[in-house]
Design a protein around this motif. Sequence first.
Motif, short mmCIF file in Angstrom:
data_model
loop_
_atom_site.label_atom_id
_atom_site.label_comp_id
_atom_site.label_asym_id
_atom_site.label_seq_id
_atom_site.Cartn_x
_atom_site.Cartn_y
_atom_site.Cartn_z
N GLU A 283 0.66 -1.48 0.13
CA GLU A 283 0.06 0.01 -0.12
C GLU A 283 0.70 1.16 -0.07
OE1 GLU A 283 -3.93 0.78 2.25
OE2 GLU A 283 -2.38 1.55 3.54
N ILE A 284 0.16 2.09 -1.13
CA ILE A 284 1.28 3.50 -0.83
C ILE A 284 0.30 4.72 -1.23
CG2 ILE A 284 3.13 4.83 -2.10
CD1 ILE A 284 3.82 2.47 -3.54
N GLU A 285 0.36 5.47 0.07
CA GLU A 285 -0.76 6.59 -0.27
C GLU A 285 -2.30 5.82 -0.29
OE1 GLU A 285 0.85 9.63 -2.84
OE2 GLU A 285 2.51 10.16 -1.13
N GLY A 286 -2.77 5.18 -0.04
CA GLY A 286 -3.53 4.64 0.00
C GLY A 286 -4.19 3.87 -0.61
N LYS A 287 -3.61 3.43 -1.78
CA LYS A 287 -4.23 2.58 -2.99
C LYS A 287 -3.08 1.54 -3.00
CE LYS A 287 -4.03 2.50 -7.91
NZ LYS A 287 -3.89 3.58 -9.66
N THR A 288 -3.26 0.11 -2.91
CA THR A 288 -2.54 -0.76 -3.48
C THR A 288 -2.14 -1.51 -4.95
OG1 THR A 288 -4.24 -2.56 -3.44
CG2 THR A 288 -3.80 -1.58 -1.49
N TYR A 289 -0.68 -1.72 -4.95
CA TYR A 289 0.02 -2.40 -5.41
C TYR A 289 0.52 -3.40 -6.53
CZ TYR A 289 -0.46 3.02 -6.33
OH TYR A 289 -0.50 4.10 -6.61
N GLN A 290 0.75 -4.30 -7.14
CA GLN A 290 0.90 -5.30 -6.79
C GLN A 290 2.58 -5.56 -7.17
OE1 GLN A 290 -1.07 -8.19 -7.26
NE2 GLN A 290 1.72 -9.40 -7.32
N LEU A 304 4.06 0.50 -10.60
CA LEU A 304 2.95 1.57 -10.24
C LEU A 304 2.02 1.96 -10.83
CD1 LEU A 304 5.43 4.00 -7.94
CD2 LEU A 304 3.84 2.56 -7.34
N GLU A 305 1.79 1.18 -12.36
CA GLU A 305 1.04 1.65 -13.35
C GLU A 305 1.87 2.85 -13.71
OE1 GLU A 305 -2.86 1.20 -11.44
OE2 GLU A 305 -2.29 -1.01 -11.15
N ASN A 306 -0.10 4.50 -13.48
CA ASN A 306 0.53 5.06 -14.81
C ASN A 306 1.14 6.36 -13.17
OD1 ASN A 306 1.14 4.87 -17.03
ND2 ASN A 306 -1.72 4.69 -17.23
N ASP A 307 0.94 5.89 -11.75
CA ASP A 307 0.75 7.59 -10.65
C ASP A 307 2.61 6.84 -10.31
OD1 ASP A 307 -1.69 6.39 -10.14
OD2 ASP A 307 -1.45 4.83 -9.08
N ILE A 308 2.67 8.25 -10.37
CA ILE A 308 4.38 8.86 -9.57
C ILE A 308 4.09 9.32 -8.61
CG2 ILE A 308 6.20 10.28 -10.35
CD1 ILE A 308 4.22 10.63 -12.84
N VAL A 315 5.69 3.17 2.18
CA VAL A 315 5.31 2.01 1.81
C VAL A 315 4.72 0.96 3.07
CG1 VAL A 315 5.02 0.14 0.04
CG2 VAL A 315 6.10 1.95 -0.37
N THR A 316 3.46 0.61 3.29
CA THR A 316 3.13 -0.82 4.38
C THR A 316 2.93 -1.45 3.03
OG1 THR A 316 1.73 0.95 5.09
CG2 THR A 316 1.40 -0.96 5.77
N LEU A 317 3.86 -3.00 4.18
CA LEU A 317 3.68 -3.86 3.33
C LEU A 317 3.02 -5.56 3.74
CD1 LEU A 317 8.03 -4.72 3.92
CD2 LEU A 317 6.97 -4.18 1.82
N LEU A 318 2.75 -4.96 5.46
CA LEU A 318 1.98 -5.60 6.01
C LEU A 318 0.76 -5.31 7.03
CD1 LEU A 318 4.10 -9.00 7.88
CD2 LEU A 318 2.22 -8.90 5.77
N LYS A 319 0.02 -5.07 6.85
CA LYS A 319 -1.06 -4.85 7.89
C LYS A 319 -1.73 -5.92 7.72
CE LYS A 319 -3.69 -1.54 5.48
NZ LYS A 319 -4.34 0.22 5.43
N ASN A 320 -3.04 -5.56 9.06
CA ASN A 320 -4.75 -6.10 9.36
C ASN A 320 -5.87 -6.17 7.50
OD1 ASN A 320 -6.38 -7.49 10.03
ND2 ASN A 320 -7.10 -6.04 11.70
#
Length: 353
Positions: A283-290, A304-308, A315-320
């Motif tokens: 998760e980065i800034e509220g959105k998840t990325y593969q 990150l697709e088209n996001d900069i 970056v959140t790796l693990l959370k609930n």
Amino acid sequence: MSSTLYVNFSKIGHNLEAVNAKIGPGVQRMAVVKDEAYGHGMIPVAEYLQDKVEWFCVARIDEAVKLREAGIKLPILVFEIPPPGKEKLFKEHNITASISDLSVFERLEAGTDCHLHFDTGMFRLGILPEDAESTLEKMHTYSHLNYTGIYTHFANSDEANQPRVEVQLESFKEIQSQFPQNLLTHTCNSGAIFYYDDKDVFFDAVRPGVCLYGYAPGSVEIPELKPVVEWKSDLVQIKKIKKGDLVGYGSRWQAPENGWLGIISVGYSDGIFRGLSGKFRVEIEGKTYQQVGTISMDYVAVYLENDIHEVGTEVTLLKNGELSAKEWAKELNTIPYEITTAISPKVKRVYRD
């Protein structure tokens, strides 16, 4: 930063309250903090729990000594067979030994506290049921030891409605009936606490382990529990990527479109299994990325697709939730506590209330 594991004490407290609600009053809590409290940090977790439980349990005598050196005063039960040459540490540090083999009686120092451990069907450590009479004889022969408890360990309690649990329970009750009734009696691990609370399994004490850290021991969720960790890192590099570009060792991932790639400074040396390559999201800034490409020793890549995003973005790796250790475990066909115990000691732990 490279990465930081945030451990939430209040969630451990919440999970302990879930245990308390199951067992009711009068049953002691023997919190299992072995293997660095399942990767969460043994001493900080024990310091938090020491006024909330009656006992601690660890895998090895060295762990118990560390707890004593950290100022932990509660009784501590060690699961392992006392290693030759370390028997004196139990008496010296007021630590309770497990007698899981008949040979242990003669090796412990006079005055050592000990619990009798019977193997009723796990076939790991423990005295076999047919040796119960020999155990009684040993107790009389070695009357200079302090026999304070008796226990067993369930092999199948990580799932509900397993007949083997009742088979083990009946075997243990038969054994326990032959021994002094003042021995502290305990059988329950996390699964037994939550899945077999209607089977008269609590006795004098229970041994909550993985449930304290927010995970069910098996595949069925325990909704009362809350995972206690968040693992965070940051982006160390951002780069453009073109459709068709191949990423990582073995060039196993191909960019489906033009876009951006983010590099995170964590890898399998930190505890992100290489087998998770391409199988988890961050998760980065509220959105998840593969996550994409092969996980390397010190880095992972995310599409990150088209996001900069700026270098240094958290970056959140693990959370609930969808980023939990349970989800990683599903991808690896394993259990959440293999995930948390594998998080490297080099990953900084930060403790929050």
